[in-house]
Design a protein around this motif. Structure first.
Motif, PDB file in Angstrom:
ATOM      1  N   GLN B  18      31.945  98.942  15.446  1.00 54.12           N
ATOM      2  CA  GLN B  18      31.436  99.878  16.297  1.00 54.12           C
ATOM      3  C   GLN B  18      29.901 100.164  16.089  1.00 54.12           C
ATOM      4  N   VAL B  19      28.941 100.500  16.974  1.00 55.41           N
ATOM      5  CA  VAL B  19      27.734 100.628  16.900  1.00 55.41           C
ATOM      6  C   VAL B  19      26.824 101.856  17.512  1.00 55.41           C
ATOM      7  N   THR B  20      26.145 102.249  17.122  1.00 56.98           N
ATOM      8  CA  THR B  20      25.187 103.400  17.800  1.00 56.98           C
ATOM      9  C   THR B  20      23.683 102.898  17.685  1.00 56.98           C
ATOM     10  N   LEU B  21      23.280 103.241  19.113  1.00 57.41           N
ATOM     11  CA  LEU B  21      22.037 103.133  19.437  1.00 57.41           C
ATOM     12  C   LEU B  21      21.258 104.270  19.896  1.00 57.41           C
ATOM     13  N   SER B  22      19.921 104.302  19.371  1.00 56.65           N
ATOM     14  CA  SER B  22      19.150 105.584  19.589  1.00 56.65           C
ATOM     15  C   SER B  22      18.407 105.544  20.699  1.00 56.65           C
ATOM     16  N   CYS B  23      17.682 106.743  21.315  1.00 51.46           N
ATOM     17  CA  CYS B  23      17.075 106.598  22.323  1.00 51.46           C
ATOM     18  C   CYS B  23      16.180 108.061  22.119  1.00 51.46           C
ATOM     19  N   SER B  24      14.866 108.039  22.031  1.00 50.77           N
ATOM     20  CA  SER B  24      14.065 109.086  21.783  1.00 50.77           C
ATOM     21  C   SER B  24      12.975 109.169  23.269  1.00 50.77           C
ATOM     22  N   PRO B  25      13.526 110.184  24.034  1.00 50.49           N
ATOM     23  CA  PRO B  25      12.353 110.147  25.283  1.00 50.49           C
ATOM     24  C   PRO B  25      11.105 110.355  25.416  1.00 50.49           C
ATOM     25  N   ILE B  26      10.382 110.514  26.261  1.00 52.16           N
ATOM     26  CA  ILE B  26       8.888 111.026  26.158  1.00 52.16           C
ATOM     27  C   ILE B  26       9.104 112.382  26.129  1.00 52.16           C
ATOM     28  N   SER B  27       8.000 112.965  25.526  1.00 50.55           N
ATOM     29  CA  SER B  27       8.098 114.283  25.119  1.00 50.55           C
ATOM     30  C   SER B  27       7.937 115.161  26.430  1.00 50.55           C
ATOM     31  N   GLY B  28       8.971 116.176  26.467  1.00 50.87           N
ATOM     32  CA  GLY B  28       9.148 116.786  27.687  1.00 50.87           C
ATOM     33  C   GLY B  28       9.902 116.484  28.600  1.00 50.87           C
ATOM     34  N   HIS B  29      10.379 115.150  28.512  1.00 49.11           N
ATOM     35  CA  HIS B  29      11.609 114.653  29.446  1.00 49.11           C
ATOM     36  C   HIS B  29      13.028 115.358  28.940  1.00 49.11           C
ATOM     37  N   ARG B  30      13.768 115.636  29.913  1.00 49.51           N
ATOM     38  CA  ARG B  30      15.072 115.772  29.577  1.00 49.51           C
ATOM     39  C   ARG B  30      16.110 115.333  29.975  1.00 49.51           C
ATOM     40  N   SER B  31      15.889 114.080  30.875  1.00 48.96           N
ATOM     41  CA  SER B  31      16.861 113.418  31.344  1.00 48.96           C
ATOM     42  C   SER B  31      16.720 111.914  30.685  1.00 48.96           C
ATOM     43  N   VAL B  32      18.066 111.345  30.245  1.00 51.83           N
ATOM     44  CA  VAL B  32      17.926 110.058  29.579  1.00 51.83           C
ATOM     45  C   VAL B  32      19.077 109.488  30.230  1.00 51.83           C
ATOM     46  N   SER B  33      18.675 108.179  30.671  1.00 56.15           N
ATOM     47  CA  SER B  33      19.918 107.315  31.393  1.00 56.15           C
ATOM     48  C   SER B  33      19.881 105.967  30.420  1.00 56.15           C
ATOM     49  N   TRP B  34      21.189 105.291  30.231  1.00 54.81           N
ATOM     50  CA  TRP B  34      21.449 104.163  29.620  1.00 54.81           C
ATOM     51  C   TRP B  34      21.722 103.347  30.557  1.00 54.81           C
ATOM     52  N   TYR B  35      21.271 101.759  30.461  1.00 56.76           N
ATOM     53  CA  TYR B  35      21.771 100.795  31.487  1.00 56.76           C
ATOM     54  C   TYR B  35      21.803  99.541  30.271  1.00 56.76           C
ATOM     55  N   GLN B  36      23.010  98.774  30.730  1.00 49.74           N
ATOM     56  CA  GLN B  36      23.312  97.373  30.220  1.00 49.74           C
ATOM     57  C   GLN B  36      22.654  96.562  31.021  1.00 49.74           C
ATOM     58  N   GLN B  37      21.987  95.477  30.240  1.00 47.02           N
ATOM     59  CA  GLN B  37      21.596  94.392  31.080  1.00 47.02           C
ATOM     60  C   GLN B  37      22.089  92.934  30.356  1.00 47.02           C
ATOM     61  N   THR B  38      22.774  92.250  31.288  1.00 44.36           N
ATOM     62  CA  THR B  38      23.560  90.982  30.762  1.00 44.36           C
ATOM     63  C   THR B  38      23.102  89.934  31.876  1.00 44.36           C
ATOM     64  N   PRO B  39      23.086  88.666  31.526  1.00 50.44           N
ATOM     65  CA  PRO B  39      22.769  87.631  32.738  1.00 50.44           C
ATOM     66  C   PRO B  39      23.654  87.621  33.605  1.00 50.44           C
ATOM     67  N   GLY B  40      25.070  87.976  33.347  1.00 50.34           N
ATOM     68  CA  GLY B  40      25.912  87.877  34.444  1.00 50.34           C
ATOM     69  C   GLY B  40      26.162  88.915  35.163  1.00 50.34           C
ATOM     70  N   GLN B  41      26.053  90.001  34.721  1.00 49.85           N
ATOM     71  CA  GLN B  41      26.254  91.241  35.437  1.00 49.85           C
ATOM     72  C   GLN B  41      24.846  92.044  35.922  1.00 49.85           C
ATOM     73  N   GLY B  42      23.999  91.654  35.513  1.00 55.48           N
ATOM     74  CA  GLY B  42      22.573  92.116  35.672  1.00 55.48           C
ATOM     75  C   GLY B  42      22.342  93.474  34.901  1.00 55.48           C
ATOM     76  N   LEU B  43      21.736  94.522  35.744  1.00 53.34           N
ATOM     77  CA  LEU B  43      21.364  95.913  35.135  1.00 53.34           C
ATOM     78  C   LEU B  43      22.576  96.657  35.681  1.00 53.34           C
ATOM     79  N   GLN B  44      23.377  97.355  34.759  1.00 52.06           N
ATOM     80  CA  GLN B  44      24.299  98.364  35.134  1.00 52.06           C
ATOM     81  C   GLN B  44      24.045  99.477  34.501  1.00 52.06           C
ATOM     82  N   PHE B  45      24.236 100.439  35.346  1.00 52.80           N
ATOM     83  CA  PHE B  45      24.178 102.054  34.755  1.00 52.80           C
ATOM     84  C   PHE B  45      25.397 102.384  34.041  1.00 52.80           C
ATOM     85  N   LEU B  46      25.227 102.994  32.932  1.00 55.73           N
ATOM     86  CA  LEU B  46      26.101 103.383  31.663  1.00 55.73           C
ATOM     87  C   LEU B  46      26.297 104.757  32.028  1.00 55.73           C
TER      88      LEU B  46
END
Lengths: 116, 115
Positions: B18-46
């Protein structure tokens, strides 16, 4: 469901020339935003330009401009005076405004190569 | 203002881990979105988090999960890794009090390789 289509997988342009990247989309929404993002080899996604659907005037950012045709659901990007640093993958993206999601829907991308 | 940061930048795991990835948003931003990008499927919303709540989820299996902390930092976790999970995982932050109304700023991504 919304879809975004970019029909040009790859394009090439000479430095200082002008190039146009195509994008079409499909949606039943009336309020939305459209974007062009640039992803250079560093993989950092950078916003190039944004268009609000309710605005008839086409957006412009320095050498970048769009041709937004709402009825035709077309949103092309024109890059004038192309520079070597413009070499990147370009993604067209859509987001509904005020809907139930904050999800960006991306096209498959156009790889642009600027030749010296 | 500092941009969106993601850690680690590169990760190599083996199938089943298993793996854990971390994201720190810009100060003041309250929304965080994650996307997966692969050559086959492109950019997909997680998924997207706003004020510590998952507001929307893409079409991914339950092995993909996430959370957001009170300081708006977000983590995503992938359990029982599969070869097909190899991808660039992008995080984006925005002010987003109104859905869809604000520009999303992207981080540099985490490149996950599953062996």
């Amino acid at each position: 469901a919304q879809t975004v289509t970019q029909s040009q997988p790859e394009m090439s342009v000479q430095e200082a020339e002008t190039v146009t990247l195509s994008c079409t989309y499909d949606t039943s929404e009336n309020n939305y935003y459209l974007f062009w993002y640039k992803q250079p080899p560093s993989r950092q996604m950078i916003l190039v330009i944004r268009q609000e659907a309710y605005k008839q005037q086409n957006a412009t950012e320095n050498r970048f401009s769009v041709n937004f045709q709402k009825a035709a659901k077309s949103f092309s990007l024109k890059i004038s005076d192309s520079q070597l640093g413009d070499t990147a993958m370009y993604f067209c993206a859509f987001i509904a405004y005020g809907g139930a999601t904050n999800k960006l829907i991306f096209g498959t991308g156009t790889l642009l190569a600027v030749q010296p | 203002k500092a941009g969106v940061t993601q850690t680690p930048r590169y990760l190599i795991k083996t199938r089943g881990q298993q793996v854990t990835l971390s994201c720190s948003p810009i100060s003041g931003h309250r929304s965080v979105s994650w996307y997966q990008q692969t050559p086959g499927q492109g950019l997909q919303f997680l998924f997207e988090y706003f004020s510590e709540t998952q507001r929307n989820k893409g079409n991914f299996p339950g092995r993909f999960s996430g959370r957001q902390f009170s300081n708006s930092r977000s983590e995503m976790n992938v359990s029982t890794l599969e070869l097909g999970d190899s991808a660039l995982y992008l995080c984006a932050s925005s002010l987003a009090p109104q859905l869809g109304s604000n520009e999303q700023f992207f981080g540099p991504g985490t490149r996950l390789t599953v062996l």
